[in-house]
Write a protein that holds these residues in place. Structure first.
Motif, PDB file in Angstrom:
ATOM      1  N   GLU A 187       2.437  10.900   2.275  1.00  0.00           N
ATOM      2  CA  GLU A 187       3.883  11.073   2.080  1.00  0.00           C
ATOM      3  C   GLU A 187       4.282  11.071   0.608  1.00  0.00           C
ATOM      4  N   CYS A 188       3.392  10.627  -0.267  1.00  0.00           N
ATOM      5  CA  CYS A 188       3.726  10.499  -1.694  1.00  0.00           C
ATOM      6  C   CYS A 188       3.873  11.874  -2.328  1.00  0.00           C
ATOM      7  N   ILE A 189       4.959  12.062  -3.110  1.00  0.00           N
ATOM      8  CA  ILE A 189       5.188  13.346  -3.780  1.00  0.00           C
ATOM      9  C   ILE A 189       4.907  13.257  -5.288  1.00  0.00           C
ATOM     10  N   GLY A 190       4.362  12.132  -5.726  1.00  0.00           N
ATOM     11  CA  GLY A 190       3.955  11.995  -7.125  1.00  0.00           C
ATOM     12  C   GLY A 190       5.099  11.983  -8.109  1.00  0.00           C
ATOM     13  N   CYS A 191       6.231  11.405  -7.714  1.00  0.00           N
ATOM     14  CA  CYS A 191       7.421  11.427  -8.583  1.00  0.00           C
ATOM     15  C   CYS A 191       7.318  10.437  -9.743  1.00  0.00           C
ATOM     16  N   GLU A 192       6.385   9.521  -9.689  1.00  0.00           N
ATOM     17  CA  GLU A 192       6.128   8.525 -10.744  1.00  0.00           C
ATOM     18  C   GLU A 192       7.151   7.414 -10.819  1.00  0.00           C
ATOM     19  N   SER A 193       8.099   7.385  -9.912  1.00  0.00           N
ATOM     20  CA  SER A 193       9.118   6.333  -9.950  1.00  0.00           C
ATOM     21  C   SER A 193       8.493   4.944  -9.868  1.00  0.00           C
ATOM     22  N   CYS A 194       7.581   4.763  -8.932  1.00  0.00           N
ATOM     23  CA  CYS A 194       6.968   3.432  -8.767  1.00  0.00           C
ATOM     24  C   CYS A 194       6.159   3.047 -10.000  1.00  0.00           C
TER      25      CYS A 194
ATOM     26  N   TYR B 265       0.850  -1.190   0.000  1.00  0.00           N
ATOM     27  CA  TYR B 265       0.000   0.000   0.000  1.00  0.00           C
ATOM     28  C   TYR B 265       0.885   1.239   0.000  1.00  0.00           C
ATOM     29  N   VAL B 266       0.308   2.356  -0.407  1.00  0.00           N
ATOM     30  CA  VAL B 266       1.028   3.631  -0.438  1.00  0.00           C
ATOM     31  C   VAL B 266       0.454   4.545   0.646  1.00  0.00           C
ATOM     32  N   ASP B 267       1.341   5.122   1.448  1.00  0.00           N
ATOM     33  CA  ASP B 267       0.936   6.159   2.392  1.00  0.00           C
ATOM     34  C   ASP B 267       0.830   7.458   1.587  1.00  0.00           C
TER      35      ASP B 267
ATOM     36  N   LYS C  23      -1.055  11.274  -6.586  1.00  0.00           N
ATOM     37  CA  LYS C  23      -0.736  10.376  -5.484  1.00  0.00           C
ATOM     38  C   LYS C  23      -0.779   8.957  -6.024  1.00  0.00           C
ATOM     39  N   ALA C  24       0.256   8.194  -5.716  1.00  0.00           N
ATOM     40  CA  ALA C  24       0.283   6.805  -6.188  1.00  0.00           C
ATOM     41  C   ALA C  24      -0.631   5.943  -5.334  1.00  0.00           C
ATOM     42  N   HIS C  25      -1.186   4.925  -5.971  1.00  0.00           N
ATOM     43  CA  HIS C  25      -1.903   3.908  -5.209  1.00  0.00           C
ATOM     44  C   HIS C  25      -1.741   2.565  -5.917  1.00  0.00           C
TER      45      HIS C  25
HETATM   46  S1  SF4 Z   1       4.988   8.320  -6.850  1.00  0.00           S
HETATM   47 FE1  SF4 Z   1       5.564   6.290  -6.053  1.00  0.00          FE
HETATM   48  S2  SF4 Z   1       7.795   6.357  -5.835  1.00  0.00           S
HETATM   49 FE2  SF4 Z   1       7.079   8.479  -6.019  1.00  0.00          FE
HETATM   50  S3  SF4 Z   1       6.764   9.200  -3.925  1.00  0.00           S
HETATM   51 FE3  SF4 Z   1       4.802   8.390  -4.618  1.00  0.00          FE
HETATM   52  S4  SF4 Z   1       4.767   6.236  -3.945  1.00  0.00           S
HETATM   53 FE4  SF4 Z   1       6.905   6.941  -3.851  1.00  0.00          FE
END
Ligand code: SF4
Length: 62
Positions: free
Chosen positions: A11-18, A6-8, A33-35
């Motif tokens: 805290e997610c900054i939306g960097c898209e890495s995941c 799961y993603v908190d 926000k990632a989920h």
């Molecule tokens: S977009 Fe993904 S990798 Fe980036 S901060 Fe959010 S959860 Fe982490």
């Protein structure tokens, strides 16, 4: 049984890495926000996303 991630979102900054690492498992919302969208992705793939998330906000559920 497959582990669940799961993603908190606070805290997610939306960097898209995941999403880039594991597009089958993660998706960004309109609020950037990632989920988690699927647990079918390989555990190694999700683990790599966890290890590379800059804010360490992806976690395995207990
Ligand atoms: S977009 Fe993904 S990798 Fe980036 S901060 Fe959010 S959860 Fe982490």
């Amino acid at each position: 049984m497959a582990k669940k991630a799961y993603v908190d979102e606070d805290e997610c900054i939306g960097c898209e890495s995941c999403v880039e690492i594991c597009p089958e498992a993660f998706e960004l919302t309109d609020e950037m926000k990632a989920h988690v969208i699927s647990e079918d992705c390989a555990e190694e793939c999700i683990q790599e996303a966890i290890d590379t998330c800059p804010t360490e906000c992806i976690h395995w559920a207990d």
